[in-house]
Design an enzyme around this catalytic site. Structure first.
Site, PDB file in Angstrom:
ATOM      1  N   LEU A   1       0.766  -1.444   0.158  1.00 61.59           N
ATOM      2  CA  LEU A   1       0.339   0.407   0.239  1.00 61.59           C
ATOM      3  C   LEU A   1       1.075   1.651   0.152  1.00 61.59           C
ATOM      4  O   LEU A   1       1.546   1.327   0.928  1.00 61.59           O
ATOM      5  CB  LEU A   1      -0.784  -0.065   1.232  1.00 61.59           C
ATOM      6  CG  LEU A   1      -2.379  -0.574   1.374  1.00 61.59           C
ATOM      7  CD1 LEU A   1      -2.892  -0.545   2.878  1.00 61.59           C
ATOM      8  CD2 LEU A   1      -3.047  -0.888   0.350  1.00 61.59           C
ATOM      9  N   ASP A   2       0.540   2.140  -0.665  1.00 61.99           N
ATOM     10  CA  ASP A   2       1.288   3.315  -0.777  1.00 61.99           C
ATOM     11  C   ASP A   2       1.313   3.951   0.222  1.00 61.99           C
ATOM     12  O   ASP A   2       0.421   3.176   1.417  1.00 61.99           O
ATOM     13  CB  ASP A   2       0.478   4.300  -1.776  1.00 61.99           C
ATOM     14  CG  ASP A   2       0.592   4.368  -3.136  1.00 61.99           C
ATOM     15  OD1 ASP A   2       1.973   3.594  -3.616  1.00 61.99           O
ATOM     16  OD2 ASP A   2      -0.282   5.154  -3.837  1.00 61.99           O
ATOM     17  N   ARG A   3       2.657   4.281   1.298  1.00 57.35           N
ATOM     18  CA  ARG A   3       2.727   5.735   2.248  1.00 57.35           C
ATOM     19  C   ARG A   3       1.256   6.255   2.534  1.00 57.35           C
ATOM     20  O   ARG A   3       1.121   5.926   3.833  1.00 57.35           O
ATOM     21  CB  ARG A   3       3.704   6.276   2.300  1.00 57.35           C
ATOM     22  CG  ARG A   3       4.539   6.423   4.000  1.00 57.35           C
ATOM     23  CD  ARG A   3       5.094   7.511   4.008  1.00 57.35           C
ATOM     24  NE  ARG A   3       5.584   7.354   5.034  1.00 57.35           N
ATOM     25  CZ  ARG A   3       6.730   8.428   5.268  1.00 57.35           C
ATOM     26  NH1 ARG A   3       7.777   8.722   3.949  1.00 57.35           N
ATOM     27  NH2 ARG A   3       7.345   8.997   6.578  1.00 57.35           N
TER      28      ARG A   3
END
EC number: 5.4.99.-
Length: 319
Positions: A146-148
């Site tokens: 998942l993106d940060r």
């Protein structure tokens, strides 16, 4: 107390060469990841230096960091220097809200602002913190990313067999991953398929981005309207492929950027919401539908919207 006795008490034990045999649960891991797991606390730079210098060997032969260990391999692990005893731990142990867990699979609700792994200027992420919090765990590996700045459901495999099965499911498009996003604009269609091909590129400053490109990789997102808020819309985005930044770029390229997106969104909108106390991207992985990787049992997992996102929607609804 004699000085010699004092030195004996305070001097750390001298590490020695170890020969470690790879078991079936560890098979397939990269050598650098394998060593990081069994040499807890040793800086990555020391491990890579030992591999490059030939101090680490597989079945008595030199190898590289990206070699994938096999069951029965004998790994020579040289003495590796630990950080000073008084130095802070490089990775603080942390647990995260657990949505589902058994002997094969862990699914957590990742908060926004936390990277899933170290790298690209981040010294550690969720997976390193979980390993530090669970030193007894023999195997913990990210199933996907998942993106940060994206919150929500994140799968971590606790067995090699589960990891391989889940990767196969994702490659074959089995199961479903659904996200909630607040976008700028009045979304028109109740359900819309977006199939813009995507490619990665690098800015002059070295930042990695993604853009729509006719020669890019095929990409497919299904977007469904959930609720309208005047100039904003809450939508559900279902991934049918798993490209980097796929939902963010597909929505922005359609003219509906995600609120708070610092790469593909609108700067003025992000600044406006930040002044009102909303300091994140409104993208949340809220639902997973999949078969259990080992038993085949159907799993329907949900992570509700974080409090900050719910509060923002309530404010927009009341406006």
């Amino acid at each position: 107390m004699p000085l010699s006795a004092l030195r004996k008490q305070t001097s750390p034990a001298v590490p020695s060469v170890r020969l470690v045999e790879v078991d079936s649960e560890q098979e397939g891991q990269r050598l650098d990841n394998f060593l990081l797991r069994i040499c807890k606390g040793v800086p990555k730079s020391h491990i890579y230096k030992a591999i490059r210098g030939g101090e680490v060997r597989i079945n008595k032969g030199r190898t590289s960091a990206d070699y994938r260990v096999q069951a029965g391999d004998v790994v020579r692990v040289p003495p590796l220097r630990l950080p000073d005893p008084g130095a802070p731990r490089p990775v603080p142990a942390a647990e995260f809200p657990v949505v589902y867990e058994d002997e094969a699979l862990l699914v957590i609700d990742k908060p926004a602002g936390v990277a899933v792994h170290g790298g690209s200027g981040v010294s550690f992420g969720v997976i390193e913190q979980l390993r530090a919090a669970r030193p007894q765990a023999r195997f913990l590996e990210l199933v996907h990313r998942l993106d940060r700045d994206t919150s929500g459901l994140l799968m971590v495999a606790k067995k090699r067999s589960a990891l391989l099965a889940l990767h196969a499911m994702l490659r074959e498009g089995k199961g479903g991953k659904r996200y909630l996003a607040l976008v700028e604009g009045d979304w028109v269609n109740d359900r819309q398929h977006i199939r813009f091909p995507l490619t990665r590129w690098t800015t002059q400053s070295g930042e990695r981005r993604v853009k729509v490109d006719p020669d890019g990789s095929p990409s497919h997102t299904i977007v469904s309207l959930r609720q309208r808020f005047g100039g904003y819309s809450l939508v559900q985005a279902e991934l049918r492929t798993g490209r980097t930044h796929q939902i963010r770029v597909h929505l922005a390229a359609s003219g509906f950027p995600i609120v708070g997106d610092d790469k593909y969104g609108t700067d003025s909108t992000r600044a406006q919401f930040a002044r009102e106390g909303f300091n994140r991207m409104f993208l949340h992985a809220h639902q997973l539908s999949l078969a259990h990787p080992l038993t085949g049992e159907p799993l329907e997992l949900v992570a509700e919207l974080p409090a900050a996102c719910r509060k923002l929607l309530q404010r927009l609804e009341a406006a």
